[in-house]
Write a protein that holds these residues in place. Structure first.
Motif, mmCIF file in Angstrom:
data_model
loop_
_atom_site.group_PDB
_atom_site.id
_atom_site.type_symbol
_atom_site.label_atom_id
_atom_site.label_comp_id
_atom_site.label_asym_id
_atom_site.label_seq_id
_atom_site.Cartn_x
_atom_site.Cartn_y
_atom_site.Cartn_z
ATOM 1 N N ALA A 179 35.780 45.291 38.511
ATOM 2 C CA ALA A 179 35.161 44.331 39.422
ATOM 3 C C ALA A 179 35.614 44.619 40.847
ATOM 4 O O ALA A 179 36.690 45.177 41.065
ATOM 5 N N HIS A 180 34.783 44.230 41.792
ATOM 6 C CA HIS A 180 35.130 44.392 43.212
ATOM 7 C C HIS A 180 36.184 43.354 43.615
ATOM 8 O O HIS A 180 36.109 42.214 43.177
ATOM 9 N N GLY A 181 37.130 43.780 44.433
ATOM 10 C CA GLY A 181 38.139 42.852 44.935
ATOM 11 C C GLY A 181 39.445 42.961 44.158
ATOM 12 O O GLY A 181 39.547 43.746 43.219
ATOM 13 N N TYR A 183 42.132 42.123 41.447
ATOM 14 C CA TYR A 183 42.113 41.481 40.127
ATOM 15 C C TYR A 183 43.180 40.395 40.053
ATOM 16 O O TYR A 183 44.271 40.559 40.591
ATOM 17 N N GLY A 209 34.991 49.158 42.053
ATOM 18 C CA GLY A 209 36.099 48.211 41.907
ATOM 19 C C GLY A 209 37.403 48.894 41.577
ATOM 20 O O GLY A 209 38.240 48.352 40.848
ATOM 21 N N GLY A 210 37.614 50.089 42.109
ATOM 22 C CA GLY A 210 38.781 50.902 41.745
ATOM 23 C C GLY A 210 40.113 50.310 42.175
ATOM 24 O O GLY A 210 41.145 50.615 41.571
ATOM 25 N N SER A 211 40.112 49.469 43.188
ATOM 26 C CA SER A 211 41.376 48.862 43.642
ATOM 27 C C SER A 211 41.969 48.010 42.537
ATOM 28 O O SER A 211 41.278 47.168 41.966
HETATM 29 NA NA NA Z 1 38.949 45.989 42.260
#
Ligand code: NA
Ligand code: G3H
Ligand code: 13P
Ligand code: ZN
Length: 284
Positions: A179-181, A183, A209-211
């Motif tokens: 997911a974006h943002g 977690y 959503g790699g962060s």
């Molecule tokens: Na993310």
């Protein structure tokens, strides 16, 4: 060097079994940090701009900054549109010199998404520009979605394969649990879906959503066919974290350069660590 297409970078990544980092850029300091990290680690790299980034900085500034950086660089750089939902913006980016565009038709039903994505592939490929498509919705952490609802949003493997084969995209984004943002809890990834699509089609998969994705999952994903990894949130956190620290340390500072230069350095080091994790170091 001239900018290169996404296809060029991902073909090499497939050969070498690594992933190329796609880092979101919104201003000059971020562009410089990404390109310096790529140069210092000899990594191929993707600089991507969202429609929001284009609205903030201006299309000409984004292209101007990235082309200027690429001209001086000795590593291959791709300039990519991130989550292009608007056809006119996609065409404007191609015309302005982007070497890759994402057409994000995930808001449409499958057939409509396929038709619209094919249209983009047709015009982009006519001028040597690569295309990333998205099938299934990759939400944001902030979307208030329960875990079982999130599971229900995962892209079915047959849909991903049908979309990939019908559109001819160069890279495929599907929903597999990221997911974006930032977690709240570590994400539970359906990496088996990545493996199935990659095995059956050879498609280059994209991790949105790699962060915040744990390093072990990133490595497993790359083994199974992830070739592009999108990172935005971590860049924002690294850069602004250092800006906040600098401002607290020097409350009387009035020269923005004294604040932004150390923040740019911290950002560069953060990106270098990501490149090491993705296996792209030394590949340029
Ligand atoms: Na993310
Ligand atoms: O996927 C979204 C990216 O993080 C870009 O975010 O639309 O706020 O520029 P943005
Ligand atoms: P993060 O902000 O979670 O890194 O996601 C970035 C992204 O997927 C951009 O398309
Ligand atoms: Zn994304």
């Amino acid at each position: 060097m001239a900018l290169v297409s996404l296809r060029t970078l991902l073909d090499a990544a497939q050969q070498g079994k690594y992933a190329v980092g796609a880092f979101n850029c919104n201003n000059m300091e971020i562009v410089q940090a990404i390109v310096a990290a790529a140069e210092e680690t000899r990594s191929p790299v993707i600089l991507q701009a969202s429609q929001g980034a284009i609205k903030y900085a201006g299309l000409e500034y984004i292209v101007g900054m990235v082309k200027t950086a690429a001209q001086k660089a000795t590593v291959p750089i791709c300039l990519h549109l991130d989550h292009g939902t608007d056809f006119n913006t996609v065409v404007a980016c191609i015309r302005a010199g982007f070497t890759s565009v994402m057409f994000d038709g995930s808001q449409y039903e499958k057939e409509e998404n396929i038709n619209r994505t094919r249209e983009v592939v047709k015009i982009a490929h006519a001028v040597g520009v690569s295309v990333e498509g998205e099938i299934g919705k990759i939400g944001g952490v902030e979307d208030d979605i329960a875990v079982d609802e999130r599971d229900a949003m995962l892209t079915p493997v047959p849909d991903a394969i049908e979309f990939y084969e019908a559109t001819g995209v160069d890279a495929l984004a599907m929903s597999f649990g990221t997911a974006h943002g930032p977690y709240k809890l570590p994400p539970k990834l359906a990496l088996d879906r990545i493996a199935a699509v990659h095995e059956q089609t050879g498609a280059y998969l994209v991790m949105h959503g790699g962060s915040g994705v744990p390093a072990e999952d990133v490595k497993k994903g790359i083994e199974l066919g992830i070739r592009k990894i999108n990172i935005d949130t971590e860049l924002r956190q690294a850069f602004l974290g250092e800006v906040r620290r600098q401002l607290a340390e020097k409350p009387d500072e009035i020269d923005p350069r004294k604040i932004f230069a150390p923040a740019r350095d911290v950002l560069k080091e953060h990106i270098k660590a990501k490149m090491a994790l993705f296996g792209s170091v030394g590949k340029a």
